[in-house]
Design a protein around this motif. Structure first.
Motif, PDB file in Angstrom:
ATOM      1  N   LYS A 159       0.816  -1.216   0.000  1.00 46.92           N
ATOM      2  CA  LYS A 159       0.000   0.000   0.000  1.00 46.92           C
ATOM      3  C   LYS A 159       0.855   1.274   0.000  1.00 46.92           C
ATOM      4  N   LEU A 195       0.360   3.863  -3.021  1.00 39.30           N
ATOM      5  CA  LEU A 195      -0.115   5.229  -2.762  1.00 39.30           C
ATOM      6  C   LEU A 195       0.821   6.265  -3.365  1.00 39.30           C
ATOM      7  N   LYS A 207      -0.282   8.828  -6.339  1.00 36.26           N
ATOM      8  CA  LYS A 207      -0.163  10.262  -6.033  1.00 36.26           C
ATOM      9  C   LYS A 207       0.567  10.968  -7.164  1.00 36.26           C
ATOM     10  N   ASP A 222      -9.312  -0.928  -2.645  1.00 38.12           N
ATOM     11  CA  ASP A 222      -9.014  -0.170  -1.434  1.00 38.12           C
ATOM     12  C   ASP A 222      -9.445   1.284  -1.678  1.00 38.12           C
ATOM     13  N   LYS A 223     -10.405   1.731  -0.917  1.00 40.22           N
ATOM     14  CA  LYS A 223     -10.998   3.050  -1.166  1.00 40.22           C
ATOM     15  C   LYS A 223      -9.968   4.177  -1.045  1.00 40.22           C
ATOM     16  N   GLU A 224      -9.074   4.093  -0.087  1.00 36.14           N
ATOM     17  CA  GLU A 224      -8.052   5.137   0.079  1.00 36.14           C
ATOM     18  C   GLU A 224      -7.169   5.238  -1.168  1.00 36.14           C
ATOM     19  N   VAL A 225      -6.755   4.107  -1.684  1.00 34.63           N
ATOM     20  CA  VAL A 225      -5.904   4.076  -2.878  1.00 34.63           C
ATOM     21  C   VAL A 225      -6.652   4.639  -4.083  1.00 34.63           C
ATOM     22  N   LEU A 262      -9.333   6.567  -4.185  1.00 35.73           N
ATOM     23  CA  LEU A 262      -9.614   8.001  -4.026  1.00 35.73           C
ATOM     24  C   LEU A 262      -8.381   8.832  -4.363  1.00 35.73           C
ATOM     25  N   GLU A 263      -7.233   8.404  -3.902  1.00 35.71           N
ATOM     26  CA  GLU A 263      -5.990   9.129  -4.215  1.00 35.71           C
ATOM     27  C   GLU A 263      -5.767   9.165  -5.726  1.00 35.71           C
ATOM     28  N   ARG A 277      -8.375  11.443  -7.488  1.00 38.62           N
ATOM     29  CA  ARG A 277      -8.128  12.858  -7.167  1.00 38.62           C
ATOM     30  C   ARG A 277      -6.993  13.412  -8.027  1.00 38.62           C
ATOM     31  N   GLU A 331     -18.646   8.449  -3.264  1.00 38.62           N
ATOM     32  CA  GLU A 331     -17.504   9.315  -2.938  1.00 38.62           C
ATOM     33  C   GLU A 331     -16.424   9.235  -4.020  1.00 38.62           C
TER      34      GLU A 331
END
Length: 144
Positions: free
Chosen positions: A79, A83, A87, A103-106, A108-109, A112, A130
């Motif tokens: 992860k 990430l 990014k 993985d929602k965090e990954v 979303l990054e 974005r 989201e």
């Protein structure tokens, strides 16, 4: 090219010079770290052993997220590495392990950074409000 000092100078100026180095030099962490610091994509020319080194791969993906494609399979599941890759380049999500595409965090990054990255997310996260909202906002910023 077998002379380490010469290769270090070369890759410091032009990271892709790593492709011309001898096999033992492509397995030298100091040389490869220098090369990927200059051009992340130089990871492509590193030894398979070095492509398993988290420190080297992190440096490469921070310079160019798409270099994740040359990392060992285990690091596409890491992860921290993933990430950093998304990014830098949201669409590097294409090279991420299936588990981290969910993985929602990954995700979303990634969206974005680049709304188009949503196409590489898991089916479940492609339907997440989201995630969709973040992707649309990014596309709107890009188009304005």
């Amino acid at each position: 090219m077998k002379d380490k000092e010469f290769v270090l100078e070369a890759v410091n100026l032009y990271g892709y010079a790593l492709q011309f180095a001898a096999a033992e030099i492509k397995n030298d962490k100091e040389v490869v770290m220098t090369a990927v610091g200059c051009a992340g994509y130089a990871l492509r020319f590193a030894s398979e052993n070095i492509k398993k080194d988290k420190e080297v791969v992190l440096k490469a993906v921070k310079e160019n997220g798409y270099t994740l494609r040359f990392a060992s399979e285990n690091l596409t599941k890491d992860k921290d590495v993933v990430l950093e890759a998304v990014k830098e380049s949201g669409c590097a999500l294409i090279y991420v392990s299936e588990s981290l595409k969910n993985d929602k965090e990954v995700v979303l990054e990634a969206v974005r950074r680049n709304g188009e990255a949503i196409k590489y997310a898991s089916e479940e996260l492609k339907k997440d409000k989201e995630v969709i909202s973040a992707a649309v906002k990014r596309k709107e910023k890009k188009n304005s």
